[in-house]
Design a protein around this motif. Sequence first.
Motif, PDB file in Angstrom:
ATOM      1  N   ASP B 149       0.955  -1.086   0.005  1.00  0.00           N
ATOM      2  CA  ASP B 149      -0.014  -0.110   0.045  1.00  0.00           C
ATOM      3  C   ASP B 149       0.821   1.444   0.202  1.00  0.00           C
ATOM      4  O   ASP B 149       0.668   2.137   0.445  1.00  0.00           O
ATOM      5  CB  ASP B 149      -1.096   0.086   1.208  1.00  0.00           C
ATOM      6  CG  ASP B 149      -0.263  -0.585   2.597  1.00  0.00           C
ATOM      7  OD1 ASP B 149      -0.836  -0.770   3.444  1.00  0.00           O
ATOM      8  OD2 ASP B 149       0.950  -0.701   2.494  1.00  0.00           O
ATOM      9  N   THR B 538      -2.120  12.472   9.068  1.00  0.00           N
ATOM     10  CA  THR B 538      -3.115  11.152   9.413  1.00  0.00           C
ATOM     11  C   THR B 538      -4.497  12.145  10.040  1.00  0.00           C
ATOM     12  O   THR B 538      -5.306  11.562   9.474  1.00  0.00           O
ATOM     13  CB  THR B 538      -2.531  10.531  10.402  1.00  0.00           C
ATOM     14  OG1 THR B 538      -1.140  10.101  10.140  1.00  0.00           O
ATOM     15  CG2 THR B 538      -3.305   9.351  10.403  1.00  0.00           C
ATOM     16  N   ASP B 542      -7.977  11.655   8.435  1.00  0.00           N
ATOM     17  CA  ASP B 542      -9.265  11.042   9.286  1.00  0.00           C
ATOM     18  C   ASP B 542     -10.356  12.209   9.044  1.00  0.00           C
ATOM     19  O   ASP B 542     -11.482  11.877   9.009  1.00  0.00           O
ATOM     20  CB  ASP B 542      -8.673  11.323  10.642  1.00  0.00           C
ATOM     21  CG  ASP B 542      -9.783  10.773  11.757  1.00  0.00           C
ATOM     22  OD1 ASP B 542      -9.571  11.227  12.584  1.00  0.00           O
ATOM     23  OD2 ASP B 542     -10.490   9.836  11.151  1.00  0.00           O
ATOM     24  N   GLU B 580     -12.071   3.985   1.363  1.00  0.00           N
ATOM     25  CA  GLU B 580     -10.775   3.886   0.907  1.00  0.00           C
ATOM     26  C   GLU B 580     -10.333   5.025   0.522  1.00  0.00           C
ATOM     27  O   GLU B 580     -11.020   6.011   0.114  1.00  0.00           O
ATOM     28  CB  GLU B 580     -10.726   2.880  -0.507  1.00  0.00           C
ATOM     29  CG  GLU B 580     -11.167   1.640  -0.476  1.00  0.00           C
ATOM     30  CD  GLU B 580     -12.004   1.016  -1.423  1.00  0.00           C
ATOM     31  OE1 GLU B 580     -12.519  -0.105  -1.475  1.00  0.00           O
ATOM     32  OE2 GLU B 580     -12.228   1.918  -2.518  1.00  0.00           O
ATOM     33  N   TYR B 600      -2.981   4.002  11.755  1.00  0.00           N
ATOM     34  CA  TYR B 600      -4.220   4.519  11.741  1.00  0.00           C
ATOM     35  C   TYR B 600      -5.381   3.519  11.200  1.00  0.00           C
ATOM     36  O   TYR B 600      -6.436   3.308  11.433  1.00  0.00           O
ATOM     37  CB  TYR B 600      -4.320   5.601  11.057  1.00  0.00           C
ATOM     38  CG  TYR B 600      -5.588   6.234  10.779  1.00  0.00           C
ATOM     39  CD1 TYR B 600      -6.214   6.207   9.492  1.00  0.00           C
ATOM     40  CD2 TYR B 600      -6.252   7.111  11.646  1.00  0.00           C
ATOM     41  CE1 TYR B 600      -7.493   6.819   9.136  1.00  0.00           C
ATOM     42  CE2 TYR B 600      -7.431   7.637  11.387  1.00  0.00           C
ATOM     43  CZ  TYR B 600      -8.131   7.539  10.250  1.00  0.00           C
ATOM     44  OH  TYR B 600      -9.478   8.074   9.896  1.00  0.00           O
ATOM     45  N   THR B 601      -4.757   2.813  10.157  1.00  0.00           N
ATOM     46  CA  THR B 601      -6.029   1.745   9.439  1.00  0.00           C
ATOM     47  C   THR B 601      -5.836   0.611  10.045  1.00  0.00           C
ATOM     48  O   THR B 601      -7.174   0.251   9.953  1.00  0.00           O
ATOM     49  CB  THR B 601      -5.018   1.468   8.021  1.00  0.00           C
ATOM     50  OG1 THR B 601      -4.599   2.633   7.314  1.00  0.00           O
ATOM     51  CG2 THR B 601      -6.137   0.774   7.154  1.00  0.00           C
ATOM     52  N   LYS B 602      -5.107   0.206  10.783  1.00  0.00           N
ATOM     53  CA  LYS B 602      -5.201  -0.924  11.473  1.00  0.00           C
ATOM     54  C   LYS B 602      -6.174  -0.818  12.765  1.00  0.00           C
ATOM     55  O   LYS B 602      -7.134  -1.597  13.145  1.00  0.00           O
ATOM     56  CB  LYS B 602      -4.030  -1.275  12.270  1.00  0.00           C
ATOM     57  CG  LYS B 602      -3.112  -2.358  11.767  1.00  0.00           C
ATOM     58  CD  LYS B 602      -2.282  -3.123  12.360  1.00  0.00           C
ATOM     59  CE  LYS B 602      -0.735  -2.396  12.323  1.00  0.00           C
ATOM     60  NZ  LYS B 602       0.142  -3.120  12.109  1.00  0.00           N
ATOM     61  N   LYS B 607     -11.242   0.031   6.600  1.00  0.00           N
ATOM     62  CA  LYS B 607     -10.799   1.143   5.939  1.00  0.00           C
ATOM     63  C   LYS B 607      -9.432   0.736   5.007  1.00  0.00           C
ATOM     64  O   LYS B 607      -8.719   0.251   5.806  1.00  0.00           O
ATOM     65  CB  LYS B 607     -10.365   2.388   6.744  1.00  0.00           C
ATOM     66  CG  LYS B 607     -11.633   2.910   7.515  1.00  0.00           C
ATOM     67  CD  LYS B 607     -12.418   3.882   6.840  1.00  0.00           C
ATOM     68  CE  LYS B 607     -13.728   4.362   7.881  1.00  0.00           C
ATOM     69  NZ  LYS B 607     -14.783   5.160   7.257  1.00  0.00           N
ATOM     70  N   ARG B 608      -9.187   1.250   4.165  1.00  0.00           N
ATOM     71  CA  ARG B 608      -8.077   0.909   3.501  1.00  0.00           C
ATOM     72  C   ARG B 608      -7.372   2.166   2.885  1.00  0.00           C
ATOM     73  O   ARG B 608      -8.085   2.865   2.315  1.00  0.00           O
ATOM     74  CB  ARG B 608      -8.221  -0.063   2.035  1.00  0.00           C
ATOM     75  CG  ARG B 608      -8.483  -1.410   2.578  1.00  0.00           C
ATOM     76  CD  ARG B 608      -8.951  -1.956   1.235  1.00  0.00           C
ATOM     77  NE  ARG B 608      -7.581  -1.800   0.201  1.00  0.00           N
ATOM     78  CZ  ARG B 608      -6.908  -2.838  -0.001  1.00  0.00           C
ATOM     79  NH1 ARG B 608      -6.793  -3.675   0.380  1.00  0.00           N
ATOM     80  NH2 ARG B 608      -6.105  -2.455  -0.919  1.00  0.00           N
ATOM     81  N   VAL B 609      -6.098   2.492   3.234  1.00  0.00           N
ATOM     82  CA  VAL B 609      -5.273   3.550   2.994  1.00  0.00           C
ATOM     83  C   VAL B 609      -4.177   3.340   2.291  1.00  0.00           C
ATOM     84  O   VAL B 609      -3.360   2.575   2.496  1.00  0.00           O
ATOM     85  CB  VAL B 609      -5.081   4.423   4.318  1.00  0.00           C
ATOM     86  CG1 VAL B 609      -4.196   5.623   3.860  1.00  0.00           C
ATOM     87  CG2 VAL B 609      -6.303   4.680   5.046  1.00  0.00           C
TER      88      VAL B 609
END
Lengths: 312, 632
Positions: B149, B538, B542, B580, B600-602, B607-609
């Motif tokens: 990613d 980030t 967000d 996404e 942040y995604t975890k 959500k995928r970034v």
Amino acid sequence: MAADITLLFKASVKTVKTRNKALGLLDSSSRDETGGAKRARARDSFSGRAREVISNISKLKDFLLQHRKDYVNAGSVMCSDVSRMTDSERDQIDQDAQIFMRTCADAIGQLRSDMGKQVVSAQVKDHRAAVLDLIEAYLRGVCKLYSEQRAVRVKRVVDKKRLNVRTCVCLCVYFVSVCVCVADKLVSDSNVDLWEDNRVEDDLSPEEIQMFEQENQRLVGEMNSLLDEVRQIEGKVVEISRLQEIFSEKVLHQETEIDSIHQLVVGATENVKEGNEDIREAIKNNAGFRVWILFFLVMCSFSLLFLDWYDG
Amino acid sequence: MAASIREKQTAALKRMLNFNAPPLKNTTAEPVWKVLIYDRFGQDIISPLLSVKELRDMGITLHLLLHSDRDPIPDVPAIYFVMPTEENTDRICQDLRNQLYESYYLNFISAISRSKLEDIASAALAANAVNQVTKVFDQYLNFITLEDDMFILCNQNKEHISYHAINKPDIMDTDMEAIMDTIVDSLFCFFVTLGAVPIIRCPRGNAAEMVAVKLDKKLRENLRDARNSLFTGDTMGTGQFSFHRPLFVLADRNLDLATPLHHTWTYQALIHDVLDFHLNRVSVEESQGSEASPAGARPKKKNKKSYDLTGADKFWQKHKGSPFPEVAEAVQEELDTYRAQEDEVKRLKSIMGLEGEDDGAISMLSDNTAKLTSAVSSLPELLEKKRLIDLHTNVATAVLDHIKSRKLDVYFEYEEKLMSKSTLDKSLLDIISDPDAGTAEDKMRLFLIYYITSQQPPSEADLEQYKKAMVDAGCDLSSLNYIKQWKAFTKMAATPANYGSSGVKPMGLFSRVMNTGSQFVMEGVKNLVLKQHNLPVTRILDNLMEMKSNPETDDYRYFDPKMLRGSESSIPRNKNPFQEAIVFVVGGGNYIEYQNLVDYTKARQGKRVLYGCSELFNAAQFMKQLSQLGQK
């Protein structure tokens, strides 16, 4: 997603052609024959033969796949007789396949040695070596097909034999029991005839029956243990042969590495020897140099003494 | 976007290598051999994704650079993967004239112009090789994917689109246009490969806005052209029925200058900061032992070894974002499990020895042969594991050496405190004048972070003191000039970036993390625990993804290429939160931001970034650019 602009390319080729015609440049159609001939000549030798080898291997693969169903089908009672293969046919297939694979491997080896003799540029050499590696990998894949097939067949044969031994044992037991019954009957018949004569024999016959039964039991037990041992041994032998195959592959793999290590070691010993020689020479030179220095100093002091004596 | 961008790009490359036909699943298909020719751009794109072995498996016998001397190899198809520049097309025409190969499959990394296509056509005609040029493709792969990613734009010529190039004071309009065009071209290729049309948001008034405007225009033009649109047909058919369109956030480096200078504590970011690491390849210097060399002998040469950190390396994938002490422990654990497995294999040897003596142990034999077979078949795995453990041991030891010699843990702790505006226990001047702690560069970084994050600039007297201390330590002060300018500029524009609250808890000063049996005795290195905190990038993401209202991001512009008419408003039409997102930083990014986004995604399910930047630099390279800017 890629965009296919081949058509666009062809269109631009046409545009350029018409533009050239309009500008009156020479048409390059006369160069057709020379280009074609050059290409035809270069197509010979290496790639042609490589392609032949590949087509042969593909033929082998098709052949194996075609007859795979029949080969593997271990002849259960329910299948039709048309597709069954006798064992001799299977052996024939095995032999043929092995000969074929050996000839293919030889052809690859031949190509490799020929390639080594030819004088071509380094890139072409690398390319050809890689091509031969690819062909070998393909051959190995097809050989794996064959060996899988064969392993399945061997396993089925072993199972069948196990089944046969069992049926034999059952039959034996059955026969033995039949014999016992017959013997019983005979004994009882004879007993009936002789009953009036000997009473002693009556007492013996049930003991005999018991003894016979015990012997039967013992025989059955022996057969069973024999059966078990035979089954185990056969299984072990198959596994050992499989392991041996793996090991021989690994050993061959290490052979090349050991060769290279051998070369390196030989080179290293040569270097060490030369190094020793150099050191010896250096020591000699050192010693010789020292002698000359001493001589020079002694000469100088003598000349000084002489001059002093001469002066004074 | 069920498949990651790395998988998509790899699939596209593999399809290209299979003569642009979808690859067959049949494992024993006939081998077809081919030659791959690339230029440096192509090489950078292919090298993080496919190893040489994978290329061999696909039938590539030789892979060569376009501008090297190549010999004619008759009767072999050649696949070209190059950028459509002038020199490359000239070289291709030369190859056609010299008739090097049998057939030519030309793949251009980004779209080729009509005039260059005609050049190649005329060369092909002149050499009478038109039929040999079998296929010509525009691959649209002009970006480099480093992780599942994460992507960057280019590695060659990155000075042209670096932070320095974009922000230098004497930049001309034409230069700026050229830079923007390069960036937009790569981003366009990225979206084509991804197969989705995003919604673009960007801040006003800087380079990011220019990029967004151009990208929007390009996407819009392509979508209008229904015949040749790259976003219909295949992409929808390959099963990516994503009704959610991704959000594309363009950020500018000027938003947050402290993060690239920050000292870091996670594994991947540390490797990038301290060792030589690009395109997933790290080079480690190994010194040849520590005996004193006798006088007069040549100094011992240091070996440079390079390692590839790929997606197949499970340890790397698991631990690349973990703090360094955890990594050290994990390596130790892996080593222990490996040793246990090795011992089991060795034990079998003794059991096999037993078999010869005792014939009655036939029943044991069956288990042992099964164990032996499994051991033999698992040997290659074990060897591979050993190699990876060695690799990580070497890399981690090298990093640890650097940490110890430069006292990077002290810097990290101090900077975290600065960025979170908590109380400082040591004064800045002490650290700068301390001769042991770190190189001049480290001190410069620390001071710049202090300068950037302080609410009001330090007084003149203080500044002079600091400057004197730094000059004594040997730092170069030109970057400070630039930061002063930048600070003045951004003060006028917006409130300075808030780095969020964070805390750093040192777990036991001077605690030994490892026991004496291991190689990683981290005495004197504090075991610092990172608390979760959000970097500015980030936070912006967000806000935008969750459609939160925030004075920082409300002013962002909104572009939707699928709408019929472009609007100047910044009111988003879509009120739902996005699933996404793609974050792109114009001017350069680094692994710290990437790691922050991954964390942040975890924390949020579903959500995928994706993270991208125009170039990837570590703090040293960024400092160099800043000093160049400050000297003007």
